[in-house]
Motif scaffolding. Structure first.
Motif, PDB file in Angstrom:
ATOM      1  N   ARG A  46       0.850  -1.179   0.000  1.00  0.00           N
ATOM      2  CA  ARG A  46       0.000   0.000   0.000  1.00  0.00           C
ATOM      3  C   ARG A  46       0.882   1.224   0.000  1.00  0.00           C
ATOM      4  N   GLU A  47       0.703   2.073  -0.965  1.00  0.00           N
ATOM      5  CA  GLU A  47       1.573   3.238  -1.113  1.00  0.00           C
ATOM      6  C   GLU A  47       1.373   4.215   0.047  1.00  0.00           C
ATOM      7  N   PRO A  48       2.418   4.977   0.393  1.00  0.00           N
ATOM      8  CA  PRO A  48       2.318   5.927   1.520  1.00  0.00           C
ATOM      9  C   PRO A  48       1.215   6.959   1.372  1.00  0.00           C
ATOM     10  N   ARG A  49       0.802   7.252   0.156  1.00  0.00           N
ATOM     11  CA  ARG A  49      -0.229   8.279  -0.011  1.00  0.00           C
ATOM     12  C   ARG A  49      -1.615   7.801   0.411  1.00  0.00           C
ATOM     13  N   GLY A  50      -1.734   6.528   0.805  1.00  0.00           N
ATOM     14  CA  GLY A  50      -3.018   6.030   1.296  1.00  0.00           C
ATOM     15  C   GLY A  50      -3.912   5.484   0.221  1.00  0.00           C
ATOM     16  N   ALA A  51      -3.335   5.052  -0.897  1.00  0.00           N
ATOM     17  CA  ALA A  51      -4.103   4.443  -1.982  1.00  0.00           C
ATOM     18  C   ALA A  51      -4.636   3.081  -1.534  1.00  0.00           C
ATOM     19  N   PRO A  52      -5.401   2.398  -2.393  1.00  0.00           N
ATOM     20  CA  PRO A  52      -5.864   1.057  -2.025  1.00  0.00           C
ATOM     21  C   PRO A  52      -4.698   0.097  -1.806  1.00  0.00           C
ATOM     22  N   TYR A  53      -4.945  -0.970  -1.070  1.00  0.00           N
ATOM     23  CA  TYR A  53      -3.985  -2.069  -1.014  1.00  0.00           C
ATOM     24  C   TYR A  53      -3.883  -2.686  -2.397  1.00  0.00           C
ATOM     25  N   GLU A  54      -2.683  -3.134  -2.751  1.00  0.00           N
ATOM     26  CA  GLU A  54      -2.458  -3.846  -4.007  1.00  0.00           C
ATOM     27  C   GLU A  54      -1.964  -5.255  -3.695  1.00  0.00           C
ATOM     28  N   LEU A  55      -2.595  -6.221  -4.306  1.00  0.00           N
ATOM     29  CA  LEU A  55      -2.231  -7.627  -4.146  1.00  0.00           C
ATOM     30  C   LEU A  55      -1.832  -8.151  -5.511  1.00  0.00           C
ATOM     31  N   GLY A  56      -0.666  -8.790  -5.603  1.00  0.00           N
ATOM     32  CA  GLY A  56      -0.239  -9.232  -6.915  1.00  0.00           C
ATOM     33  C   GLY A  56       0.667 -10.448  -6.875  1.00  0.00           C
ATOM     34  N   ALA A  57       0.804 -11.068  -8.042  1.00  0.00           N
ATOM     35  CA  ALA A  57       1.704 -12.200  -8.217  1.00  0.00           C
ATOM     36  C   ALA A  57       2.034 -12.346  -9.692  1.00  0.00           C
ATOM     37  N   ARG A  58       3.288 -12.687  -9.959  1.00  0.00           N
ATOM     38  CA  ARG A  58       3.734 -13.039 -11.299  1.00  0.00           C
ATOM     39  C   ARG A  58       4.563 -14.304 -11.174  1.00  0.00           C
ATOM     40  N   LEU A  59       4.055 -15.393 -11.717  1.00  0.00           N
ATOM     41  CA  LEU A  59       4.717 -16.684 -11.641  1.00  0.00           C
ATOM     42  C   LEU A  59       4.974 -17.192 -13.049  1.00  0.00           C
ATOM     43  N   GLY A  60       6.234 -17.474 -13.349  1.00  0.00           N
ATOM     44  CA  GLY A  60       6.570 -18.036 -14.638  1.00  0.00           C
ATOM     45  C   GLY A  60       6.055 -19.458 -14.773  1.00  0.00           C
TER      46      GLY A  60
END
Length: 355
Positions: free
Chosen positions: A135-149
């Motif tokens: 979550r960016e310091p500016r208070g944006a939404p949480y981001e959930l991610g994954a990149r799997l080869g």
């Protein structure tokens, strides 16, 4: 929030986990904690040097569900060791479509920082595999991610996840600061469920639209004991009137102090405290039905597992028994004076670990 008062809401979260004398502010709170600063503890609650490094454990668990898919991801940092896991279950076909896990070097490949809310950074990185919740310091939404080869998950195929978990117009987070048995000291957890989600998930040839889904977050950090065990349940869905509904229940952890209690409901934009949780299940057969309820009588649910995630290891000083079935809760939940039939998607968990 300790027992049965209707619609009880915890007090406002403090700006630090310690008071001016360095004592932990034990209790149950409403809202996001700015940071978990265990090094500021003083007196008998404090740990220093090697003892602090050995007993400090932290993790970020994140989950998303829609009518079609349930996705779970965890990044775990226990000081001298670290690991991750991720799985996804197709709820229509009732079978897993992704399973991934791996060990990592603490601080290099795996990190969970001290900020459960704004500024959170939790990640696992290795060639061909990246997982994160941030979550960016500016208070944006949480981001959930994954990149799997594709080579990292050859049975499933190349995987891409990116989702935003929005906190605006959602019920607030729940923060609990609780004592734990010796040789541990203090545990801090921030739970958040039923957050509105936007995003996408692709695994192999399968694609899932996550817009309109619901998300859950579990940030935990503390000086924990040599042995730590609990039963846990987390579920998300909607009431018949359309309001978002989230559930968090735990037994055997964060429940030794009368003012510390992480059992709660998230209903629309309201956070509601619950009584203590009770779990009934067959330990040797976690795939069979679970019964979960609360002492206040507001939650009575039966859980049916679709998939069971298992991590049973014996690595000398670390011995873990970690079972997390994913599936469906059905039963009744009382909100205010009304009892609703509900169907929630989520997990139960049975953990007993020596670390």
């Amino acid at each position: 929030m300790v027992e049965t008062r209707q619609n009880e809401r915890p007090g406002k979260v403090p700006n630090a986990i310690v008071d001016r004398l360095g004592a932990a502010r034990i209790g149950t709170y409403c809202g996001e904690l700015p940071a978990v600063q265990l090094h500021r503890l003083r007196g008998p609650e404090a740990l220093k040097g090697a003892a602090a490094r050995l007993r400090r454990k932290r993790w970020q668990y994140s989950a998303i569900c829609t009518d079609a898919i349930f996705i779970a991801q965890a990044v775990v940092h226990v000081g001298y060791a670290a690991h991750t896991f991720m799985y996804a279950v197709d709820l229509l076909e009732e079978r897993p479509v992704l399973r991934f896990g791996g060990l990592g070097v603490p601080g290099l490949q795996v990190e969970v920082n001290d900020r459960p809310g704004v500024g959170l950074q939790a990640h696992y990185r290795r060639p061909g595999a990246v997982l994160f919740t941030r979550r960016e310091p500016r208070g944006a939404p949480y981001e959930l991610g994954a990149r799997l080869g594709a080579w990292a998950v050859p049975s499933y195929g190349k995987t891409d996840l990116f989702a935003e978990l929005h906190t605006e117009q959602a019920a607030p987070a729940l923060t609990v600061i609780s004592p734990v048995p010796d040789p541990g000291r203090i545990n801090v957890t921030q739970k958040w469920t039923a957050l509105p989600v936007e995003g996408h998930f692709k695994v192999g040839s399968r694609s899932y639209d996550l817009d309109g889904g619901l998300g859950a977050l579990d940030y935990t950090q503390g000086y924990l004991g040599r042995q730590t065990a609990w039963r846990w349940a987390m579920g998300m869905g909607r009431l018949p009137d359309g309001r978002r509904l989230g559930l968090n229940l735990v037994e055997g952890f964060n429940d030794t102090h009368p003012t510390a209690n992480e059992n709660a409901l998230w209903v629309g934009e309201e956070l509601i405290g619950l009584g203590r949780a009770l779990f009934h299940f067959e330990k040797d057969h976690p795939e069979r039905a679970w019964e979960v309820q609360t002492t206040c009588g507001r939650v009575r649910l039966r859980f049916r597992a679709i998939f069971v995630h298992r991590e049973v290891r014996n690595l000398g000083p670390i011995r873990s028994y970690f079972i997390q079935p994913a599936g469906v809760f059905e039963g009744e939940i009382r909100v205010g004076g009304t009892t609703y039939p509900v169907r929630l998607v989520g997990v139960t968990e049975d953990q007993d670990i020596w670390w």
